[in-house]
Design an enzyme around this catalytic site. Sequence first.
Site, mmCIF file in Angstrom:
data_model
loop_
_atom_site.group_PDB
_atom_site.id
_atom_site.type_symbol
_atom_site.label_atom_id
_atom_site.label_comp_id
_atom_site.label_asym_id
_atom_site.label_seq_id
_atom_site.Cartn_x
_atom_site.Cartn_y
_atom_site.Cartn_z
ATOM 1 N N ASN B 71 0.845 -1.190 0.000
ATOM 2 C CA ASN B 71 0.000 0.000 0.000
ATOM 3 C C ASN B 71 0.878 1.238 0.000
ATOM 4 O OD1 ASN B 71 -0.147 1.750 2.623
ATOM 5 N ND2 ASN B 71 0.125 -0.357 3.339
ATOM 6 N N ILE B 73 -0.673 4.505 0.682
ATOM 7 C CA ILE B 73 -1.764 5.433 0.988
ATOM 8 C C ILE B 73 -1.192 6.835 1.232
ATOM 9 C CG2 ILE B 73 -3.756 5.858 2.506
ATOM 10 C CD1 ILE B 73 -3.947 3.124 1.138
ATOM 11 N N GLY B 74 -0.020 6.891 1.870
ATOM 12 C CA GLY B 74 0.593 8.194 2.139
ATOM 13 C C GLY B 74 -0.016 8.902 3.341
ATOM 14 N N LEU B 75 -0.478 8.109 4.327
ATOM 15 C CA LEU B 75 -1.019 8.662 5.576
ATOM 16 C C LEU B 75 -2.136 9.684 5.359
ATOM 17 C CD1 LEU B 75 2.108 9.176 7.918
ATOM 18 C CD2 LEU B 75 0.705 7.135 7.612
ATOM 19 N N CYS B 132 8.753 7.396 9.866
ATOM 20 C CA CYS B 132 8.742 8.529 8.944
ATOM 21 C C CYS B 132 10.090 8.709 8.252
ATOM 22 C CB CYS B 132 8.384 9.787 9.724
ATOM 23 S SG CYS B 132 8.253 11.194 8.663
ATOM 24 N N ILE B 193 5.809 -5.680 13.591
ATOM 25 C CA ILE B 193 6.530 -4.766 12.718
ATOM 26 C C ILE B 193 5.557 -3.903 11.920
ATOM 27 C CG2 ILE B 193 8.580 -6.179 12.438
ATOM 28 C CD1 ILE B 193 7.454 -7.165 9.758
ATOM 29 N N THR B 195 4.861 -2.024 8.231
ATOM 30 C CA THR B 195 5.009 -2.640 6.902
ATOM 31 C C THR B 195 6.472 -2.591 6.455
ATOM 32 O OG1 THR B 195 4.464 -0.521 5.899
ATOM 33 C CG2 THR B 195 2.671 -2.126 6.100
ATOM 34 N N GLY B 246 1.204 -9.855 9.116
ATOM 35 C CA GLY B 246 0.690 -10.963 8.301
ATOM 36 C C GLY B 246 -0.154 -11.993 9.000
#
Lengths: 255, 305
Positions: B71, B73-75, B132, B193, B195, B246
């Site tokens: 993904n 999404i970019g927060l 980040c 963890i 991603t 997962g």
Amino acid sequence: MTVSENCAVISNKSVSIDGNLITFSSEKIAHSALPGQFVEVSCSDGGMLLRRPFSVYDTTAESLSLFVKSVGRGTRWLGGLREGEKVNIIGPLGKGFSIDEGSRSLLIGGGCGVASLRLLSKAIVEAGGECDAIFGFRKREEIPETIVGDFSRTARRLTVTVDSGDYPVRGNVMDRLAEIEFDRYGRYYCCGPTAMLRALVPLLSLKTTEVSLEAKMACGLGVCYGCTINTDRGGKRVCYDGPVFTMKEVEWNDL
Amino acid sequence: MICDHSVELGAIGSLASPVMISSGTFGVAKPYMELLRGQPVGAVVTKTITLNPKAGNPQPRIYEGPCYLINSIGLENQGVDRFVDFYNDEYGEIGFPVIVSISGNSVDEFVTIARKLNSIDGLLGLELNLSCPNVDGEGLAFGSVPERIGEVVKACGSCSRFPLIAKLSPFQAIDDSFALAAARAGAAAISLINTVPAMVLDIHRFRPATGALSGGMSGPAVKPIALKMIYEISRSVDIPVIGMGGIASGEDAIEFLMAGARAISIGTMNMVDPSLPGQIMGKIAGFMERHDIENLPEISRRFHL
């Protein structure tokens, strides 16, 4: 109310070169699905991680049908489902079409996008209105005759056109629109490839036009923001705020 | 025998169930909540909230491969101020304890967000999304050195009235230095963890297959990587570790608990099947019963080489 239901395949018919009409047993989802809403079908038994979203094509009291065009591994697996096999379906999902009682409507569909217009056409007629339909396909083999036949019972006038090849009516939906007085309708509903929808924008965006958009989704439930599009009110989720949007609100240049 | 399915998460307190919902995959959208209601969920973690609203990344944001999801999404989020309003309007009825995930481009941003969230009553904690990639001070990628992680935890700890969970990316969990820095700075728990940074290319168009250059990989394919990191880090720190990566079944969840996770969190697969918490709890309960295990920590105590 959104529910998760294990649905047995009642029938799975090949209706075009790459499309199947699959009818599942369903009480809860079939009972509450509104025109333009969709379902999320589990493909985990076919080895897929994510569910696949499909417009609800049609419903009865005990069943729901989906038009599944084969575009990848998940949809190919669904196309091979046999009678009696069960899959989990979540639905109904999303915001569907709005209907004006007694209105004259024009439905414009391209490819498998025609599927999202079937319940709508029935609802328009039930609400005392009438609709005409223009459907475009790339070639003759892609026309789902069974589905076109279903529409011929609810649409007052149905025009089917193909981009190229051996078929009496050739050209795209824009060519067909040019031949009619398309201004005379009260409402317009469109679903199809982005290129088709974008081409319709100059003609229809100032009218009462709704479009149903397709998007890759991860959840389909409004939580992941994987399917966000830009609108004049900022980012909107296709799965939750849509899939039906007004043509006016969508930022077509960003799609 | 009577098995205890509750978990103690140190300063965070006790959860009725060890199953949590991971950041990015939980939201109060109606269809999702209708499916999640009544599930045995110990706590939910919100999508990451930033100081200012973020529009997120261009489409496509989702790529599905065999056993994994990427993904980008970019927060996308509405920013902390609107989140506080939204929380007060929408979160009252959800029925699960809530942890808010936050991320900033600098220590100051983290602190500002944490302060603003003090106005919400009854949060279970804050999860610091420390993955980040932005640069803040000394030209170092934020989150690339343990000292910076320690600084963020310490600064947020001194201004937030809620316990803090430090969420580590796999790169911050390659050894125990980041986890130890977070623990020493006062974190109540570590979650891992996040991603796995990953990319996919569209060879026909000579460009990335996602709208942004790269994204984060999740799903069953990352599970063995997560397990190894949880095994190591839960043995290094003396604060609880929340394990994720997962998890798709009850058996997966038991593996995480056995590796040393005090609680587990489901993300990607929860979006595919919101009834997963109930299925997982059923499997855990059956497992405990079969092996005469009275409480959850005993699952990892029984593990041996």
